[in-house]
Every structure is written in C-alpha cells, then in structure tokens.
Scaffold this motif. Structure first.
Motif, PDB file in Angstrom:
ATOM      1  N   SER A 106      18.984  55.054  86.662  1.00 42.10           N
ATOM      2  CA  SER A 106      17.651  55.426  86.178  1.00 42.10           C
ATOM      3  C   SER A 106      16.774  54.186  86.111  1.00 42.10           C
ATOM      4  N   LYS A 107      15.713  54.178  86.925  1.00 42.13           N
ATOM      5  CA  LYS A 107      14.783  53.030  86.934  1.00 42.13           C
ATOM      6  C   LYS A 107      14.088  52.921  85.587  1.00 42.13           C
ATOM      7  N   ASP A 108      13.771  54.091  84.994  1.00 45.55           N
ATOM      8  CA  ASP A 108      13.079  54.076  83.700  1.00 45.55           C
ATOM      9  C   ASP A 108      13.979  53.436  82.637  1.00 45.55           C
ATOM     10  N   ILE A 190       5.657  53.415  87.704  1.00 42.62           N
ATOM     11  CA  ILE A 190       4.597  52.744  88.477  1.00 42.62           C
ATOM     12  C   ILE A 190       4.558  51.313  87.970  1.00 42.62           C
ATOM     13  N   GLU A 191       4.694  50.354  88.895  1.00 40.28           N
ATOM     14  CA  GLU A 191       4.726  48.977  88.391  1.00 40.28           C
ATOM     15  C   GLU A 191       3.866  48.023  89.184  1.00 40.28           C
ATOM     16  N   GLU A 192       3.610  46.934  88.544  1.00 41.07           N
ATOM     17  CA  GLU A 192       2.825  45.832  89.107  1.00 41.07           C
ATOM     18  C   GLU A 192       3.503  45.330  90.385  1.00 41.07           C
ATOM     19  N   PHE A 193       2.730  45.043  91.416  1.00 43.84           N
ATOM     20  CA  PHE A 193       3.291  44.495  92.657  1.00 43.84           C
ATOM     21  C   PHE A 193       3.576  43.004  92.444  1.00 43.84           C
ATOM     22  N   LEU A 194       4.774  42.603  92.816  1.00 43.22           N
ATOM     23  CA  LEU A 194       5.160  41.199  92.670  1.00 43.22           C
ATOM     24  C   LEU A 194       5.044  40.507  94.021  1.00 43.22           C
ATOM     25  N   ASP A 195       4.285  39.424  94.060  1.00 40.08           N
ATOM     26  CA  ASP A 195       4.093  38.709  95.310  1.00 40.08           C
ATOM     27  C   ASP A 195       4.979  37.469  95.283  1.00 40.08           C
ATOM     28  N   THR A 197       9.113  35.739  96.923  1.00 41.69           N
ATOM     29  CA  THR A 197      10.224  35.783  97.870  1.00 41.69           C
ATOM     30  C   THR A 197      11.398  36.491  97.211  1.00 41.69           C
ATOM     31  N   GLU A 198      11.949  37.451  97.944  1.00 42.61           N
ATOM     32  CA  GLU A 198      13.011  38.263  97.364  1.00 42.61           C
ATOM     33  C   GLU A 198      14.385  37.636  97.613  1.00 42.61           C
ATOM     34  N   LEU A 199      15.270  37.789  96.643  1.00 40.59           N
ATOM     35  CA  LEU A 199      16.657  37.361  96.858  1.00 40.59           C
ATOM     36  C   LEU A 199      17.590  38.213  96.003  1.00 40.59           C
ATOM     37  N   LEU A 229      10.159  50.789 109.125  1.00 33.57           N
ATOM     38  CA  LEU A 229      10.691  51.471 107.942  1.00 33.57           C
ATOM     39  C   LEU A 229      11.753  50.636 107.224  1.00 33.57           C
ATOM     40  N   ASN A 230      11.894  50.914 105.933  1.00 33.58           N
ATOM     41  CA  ASN A 230      12.950  50.290 105.135  1.00 33.58           C
ATOM     42  C   ASN A 230      14.301  50.897 105.504  1.00 33.58           C
ATOM     43  N   THR A 231      15.335  50.076 105.526  1.00 34.53           N
ATOM     44  CA  THR A 231      16.690  50.553 105.825  1.00 34.53           C
ATOM     45  C   THR A 231      17.594  50.136 104.669  1.00 34.53           C
ATOM     46  N   LEU A 278      16.038  40.148  92.744  1.00 29.85           N
ATOM     47  CA  LEU A 278      15.024  39.298  92.125  1.00 29.85           C
ATOM     48  C   LEU A 278      13.867  39.042  93.068  1.00 29.85           C
ATOM     49  N   MET A 279      12.720  38.771  92.464  1.00 24.79           N
ATOM     50  CA  MET A 279      11.601  38.209  93.216  1.00 24.79           C
ATOM     51  C   MET A 279      11.359  36.829  92.624  1.00 24.79           C
ATOM     52  N   ARG A 280      11.291  35.828  93.478  1.00 21.36           N
ATOM     53  CA  ARG A 280      10.886  34.517  92.972  1.00 21.36           C
ATOM     54  C   ARG A 280       9.373  34.460  93.093  1.00 21.36           C
ATOM     55  N   VAL A 287      12.936  40.374  87.710  1.00 26.76           N
ATOM     56  CA  VAL A 287      13.923  41.344  88.190  1.00 26.76           C
ATOM     57  C   VAL A 287      13.219  42.533  88.835  1.00 26.76           C
ATOM     58  N   ILE A 288      13.594  42.831  90.072  1.00 28.90           N
ATOM     59  CA  ILE A 288      13.079  44.028  90.760  1.00 28.90           C
ATOM     60  C   ILE A 288      13.945  45.221  90.388  1.00 28.90           C
ATOM     61  N   GLU A 289      15.253  44.989  90.373  1.00 25.70           N
ATOM     62  CA  GLU A 289      16.151  46.108  90.061  1.00 25.70           C
ATOM     63  C   GLU A 289      17.543  45.574  89.751  1.00 25.70           C
ATOM     64  N   TYR A 290      18.286  46.413  89.018  1.00 29.12           N
ATOM     65  CA  TYR A 290      19.721  46.172  88.857  1.00 29.12           C
ATOM     66  C   TYR A 290      20.450  47.157  89.760  1.00 29.12           C
TER      67      TYR A 290
HETATM   68  P1  AMP Z   1      14.535  48.874  95.653  1.00 27.97           P
HETATM   69  O1  AMP Z   1      14.880  50.194  96.285  1.00 27.97           O
HETATM   70  O2  AMP Z   1      14.324  48.928  94.188  1.00 27.97           O
HETATM   71  O3  AMP Z   1      15.433  47.780  96.166  1.00 27.97           O
HETATM   72  O4  AMP Z   1      13.100  48.484  96.233  1.00 27.97           O
HETATM   73  C1  AMP Z   1      12.903  48.424  97.606  1.00 27.97           C
HETATM   74  C2  AMP Z   1      12.079  47.238  97.942  1.00 27.97           C
HETATM   75  O5  AMP Z   1      10.759  47.382  97.445  1.00 27.97           O
HETATM   76  C3  AMP Z   1      12.559  45.957  97.298  1.00 27.97           C
HETATM   77  O6  AMP Z   1      13.596  45.381  98.011  1.00 27.97           O
HETATM   78  C4  AMP Z   1      11.312  45.109  97.328  1.00 27.97           C
HETATM   79  O7  AMP Z   1      11.139  44.522  98.606  1.00 27.97           O
HETATM   80  C5  AMP Z   1      10.223  46.116  97.117  1.00 27.97           C
HETATM   81  N1  AMP Z   1       9.772  46.127  95.729  1.00 27.97           N
HETATM   82  C6  AMP Z   1      10.292  46.815  94.700  1.00 27.97           C
HETATM   83  N2  AMP Z   1       9.587  46.588  93.573  1.00 27.97           N
HETATM   84  C7  AMP Z   1       8.606  45.736  93.887  1.00 27.97           C
HETATM   85  C8  AMP Z   1       7.532  45.114  93.164  1.00 27.97           C
HETATM   86  N3  AMP Z   1       7.317  45.366  91.869  1.00 27.97           N
HETATM   87  N4  AMP Z   1       6.717  44.293  93.828  1.00 27.97           N
HETATM   88  C9  AMP Z   1       6.885  44.049  95.142  1.00 27.97           C
HETATM   89  N5  AMP Z   1       7.869  44.607  95.886  1.00 27.97           N
HETATM   90  C10 AMP Z   1       8.708  45.434  95.275  1.00 27.97           C
END
Ligand code: AMP
Ligand code: GLY
Length: 430
Positions: A106-108, A190-195, A197-199, A229-231, A278-280, A287-290
């Motif tokens: 659950s993202k929430d 709905i969240e703020e866009f993070l600009d 580098t992802e790792l 598209l995303n994979t 993570l996004m640096r 943290v983008i997600e766990y």
């Molecule tokens: P996820 O399915 O949560 O891995 O999200 C898919 C992709 O969306 C991530 O790998 C990021 O590249 C991008 N993403 C998710 N959340 C954000 C955010 N808040 N800001 C920018 N990019 C995001």
C-alpha cells in the motif's frame, strides 16, 4: 540446510546461483522456478500463492529456510502461514510477514509510515472516489509533471507521470471513477515530482540490524535514451555511480535507521530484504518507494558482487546473529542487460527457440527469466526472457563483456537496449 525459494524470474535464478555456491546448502528447491534455476536445484510445481501447499511441502521435506523472491506471496501472507503452523514455525523466512509487506502493498501506508518516522520523501496527499473533487483541486495547486500512484499492487504499472494538468485530471478520474486499475486504484497517492537521479539501495535485515548490499541503477524504459514505456527493468548496473560515501552516510542515517526504528516502534516484525527506491535530489536522499523484496534485474547485477556466503547471512539472520555478520563486497563493477521479446511491455509472442546459450564464455553469466524447456531446448515464455551479467574493474569493461555475449544470443524478434550504462561509463572515464 534445505532451502525452498519462491519465484521464477531472473532474480530467482541469480539467488539460486548464489546460494548453490554455499557449503551450507544440502538441497535447494525452487517453486516454480525456470530452466535457469533448474541448473542449481529442483523445480517444483507449487503455486507461490498457495500457502497451505507451501507449508505442507516445507514440513514434509524438512525445509530450514524459505526465501521469497517476489512480493505477491508476502502480501498474501506466506510468512504468517509458516509461523502459524506448529510444523513449520521454526523455519527462517526471508521476506516479511503481511504487516511488513504493507510497505510495498500500500503506497498510502508507506507514505504515512515515512511521514510518521521522518523518512525524507516527496510531499503527498491521498484521495479516493468520494474525495475525487478534492483530488482534482489538489492537482491544481501543484506544478507539472504530476505524479499519480495507485495505492495497491499493480504489477509495476501503477505509477503515472503526467506532463499536463489536463492529463493528470483525466487519469485521476479514470482510476477513481472508472476503476481503470481495479482494486489497486481504490486510492490514489498524488505526490510532488522529484527532480534528481534515481538509485536502488538494498538491505538484508532482521528488523534491527542490517547488512547493506551493493547499490544499483535500474533502466526502466523500454527504449534507448530512456524513452518509451516503463518496463520491469531493461538492465542494471552496480554500484550506482551517484551513491558516493557522503551520500550513503545520509542514506544510512536519514533513511535506513529511521525506517528500521519506525518498524520497531510500530511493533512490525521484519525479516528479509528491504529495497529502498531513492531519488538523489541535490545531495539529499528522498524515498520514492519501499519494496519488500530484491529488485529484478538489480539482483542479477548485485549478487555477483557479493563475495561472502549469502546463505550464511540468511542462516545468521534466522539465528538472531546478523549483527556478527559482515557482507564482503567486491570493489568491481557489475552490469546486466535484459533480452526481451519484441513488443514487450505490450503484447509479444512466446515460444521462440533461444540460440547461443552454450556459447557464452565464463566471462559472463546468463540468468534466465521468462524461459521454458522442451526436449532439452530452451524457448522464450515471457516478456523479459534472460539477462546477461558481467563483472569487471570498470563499468565500461563490464558492459563490453555483456554486449559481446548478448551478441551470441538470439531468438526471433528478440530485443535489448544497446545503451545500458553508457552515459555513466563515459562520464567515469572522462
Ligand atoms: P515505482 O513504480 O514506485 O517504482 O515508480 C515508477 C517510477 O516512477 C520510479 O522508478 C520513478 O522513476 C518514477 N517516480 C515515482 N515517484 C516519483 C516522484 N515523486 N518524482 C519523480 N519520479 C517518480
Ligand atoms: N526493477 C525494479 C523492481 O524490481 O521493482
């Protein structure tokens, strides 16, 4: 030790390959596995979401360790089922119980958890069908691009990044009003866009102590230059070049320590891998997600860099001795490139014979994902078919090996990105 590994992707082939090297291993079973995992153990026809079949097998075959590859069986409570049965309650399970799996399920929940424990993440709000209008109004307060995330598991497709307000509003309506993502979209974050580098960072934890695995960078887009598209992931390299020492210190302090403390405070037990996306942003981690499992294809890049015995680390975790363990990590670089079926991630054909598997030299490893065996030959059976991993002193050296060997592999309509890691390899050598 007798081990059962759940899953059937490249990640599971890499895990099977890694633990098969351990002198501690007696017998390895994989359910359902693939022809790659069959090189290291015995594949079983057990449904990974049939908890009672898994418990029965573990009890009958004296399994000591259950490693759960994908998230779905964890969200489905396989760890809880093992604990709840007197025949299997002492088995070590790598992968959290249902409560911990909510961090991915659950993202929430995960956003609220981060907020409660001061883990840095993007600002957000959550909406459901009854609060759609507030959601539309919230979008108007943000600036583009707009990030919409379905709350539940959506096979990696539940995140939408919309370039315009109009598109964001129409996607929000589609998800909440028309149910375009089914139950996974009953709530939307709905969240703020993070600009930045992802790792990807990974830890193996017992909920208190942890071992830090090598970091990785995943290439998610299907097309070269990160287009299309995303994979699930088209390739990965490890370590992630942005993960320098000073940055990783911040990750440990602000992200890992706070996350583990949060789990303890809330009484959520957690044994297994925690994958922190993570996004640096500047010099700060957000943290983008766990994820409550290892990444795929990150695992195929990361595990070949671990020189210590992964199975010994799992055993120590089960015995409450993780704090005494040290994970020994090679100083080399690892790259993995995914070969997919033409058309993936949209529709594609399966059942294509794969050529060249016997021609791959010892300099690279093939980890199979969507493959099946028929009469001793290997055929494609999924979108992501196999991945080629190489380890070298430099990223460019590892990439050169992977591409040299990918060239020897083929099946009808096969495709792979030719540009994995090149921007970084070039940047490093300049
Ligand atoms: P996820 O399915 O949560 O891995 O999200 C898919 C992709 O969306 C991530 O790998 C990021 O590249 C991008 N993403 C998710 N959340 C954000 C955010 N808040 N800001 C920018 N990019 C995001
Ligand atoms: N490669 C991204 C993931 O496993 O979620």
């Amino acid at each position: 030790m007798n081990v059962l590994l759940l899953g059937s992707g490249g990640r599971e082939h890499a895990i099977a390959w890694s633990i098969a090297k351990s002198p501690l291993l007696t017998e390895l079973f994989i359910a359902p596995g693939n022809p790659g995992t069959a090189q290291h153990g015995k594949n079983l026809l057990i449904d990974t979401e049939d908890n009672s079949a898994i418990v029965t097998f573990c009890s009958e075959r004296d399994i000591n360790l259950l490693i759960v590859g994908p998230e779905a069986p964890l969200v489905n409570g396989v760890h809880d089922a093992i604990l709840n049965d007197p025949r299997t309650k002492d088995i070590t399970v790598i992968g959290p119980q249902k409560a911990g799996a909510m961090l991915e399920g659950s993202k929430d929940f995960s956003k609220q958890f981060m907020l409660r424990h001061g883990v840095p993440t993007a600002a957000y709000k959550t909406f459901e069908a009854t609060t759609l209008n507030q959601g539309l109004a919230f979008l108007e307060t943000l600036s583009p691009p707009y990030v919409l995330k379905c709350d539940g598991l959506a096979a990696g497709k539940g995140v939408l990044i919309e370039p315009t307000l109009e598109k964001a509003k129409s996607s929000l309506k589609n998800i909440l009003e028309d149910g375009s993502f089914g139950a996974a979209g009953a709530k939307v974050v709905i969240e703020e866009f993070l600009d930045g580098t992802e790792l990807s960072t990974f830890i193996l934890t017992d909920g208190k102590d942890y071992l830090l695995l090598p970091t990785a960078k995943d290439y998610k887009c299907v097309g070269e230059g990160d287009t299309g598209l995303n994979t699930g992931g088209m390739g990965a390299l490890s370590p992630a070049p942005v993960a320098d020492e000073a940055f990783m210190r911040k990750v440990k302090e602000k992200v890992i320590a706070r996350s583990l403390k949060g789990l303890q405070k809330e009484g959520i037990p957690y044994k297994g891998f925690l994958f922190i996306g993570l996004m640096r942003v500047g010099d700060e981690p957000k943290v983008i997600e766990y994820n409550v499992r290892m990444g795929d294809p990150e695992t195929e890049a990361v595990l070949p860099l671990i020189e210590s015995d992964l199975l010994a680390h799992f055993k120590a975790l089960g015995e409450g001795k993780l704090s005494r363990e040290e994970m020994i990590i090679s100083s080399k670089c690892s790259t993995t490139v995914m070969m997919v079926s033409g058309g993936y991630p949209e529709s594609y054909e399966k059942g294509k014979k794969i050529y060249g598997l016997n021609e791959i030299g010892p300099e690279s490893m093939v980890f199979q994902a969507g493959t099946k065996e028929m009469n001793g030959e290997i055929f494609s059976s999924g979108g992501r078919v196999l991945t080629v991993t190489s380890v070298e002193e430099t990223l460019s050296g590892a990439l050169a090996k992977s591409y040299r060997n990918l060239n020897k592999l083929s099946f009808e309509n096969s495709y792979y990105r030719k540009d994995i890691g090149y921007e970084l390899a070039n940047a490093r050598e300049d």
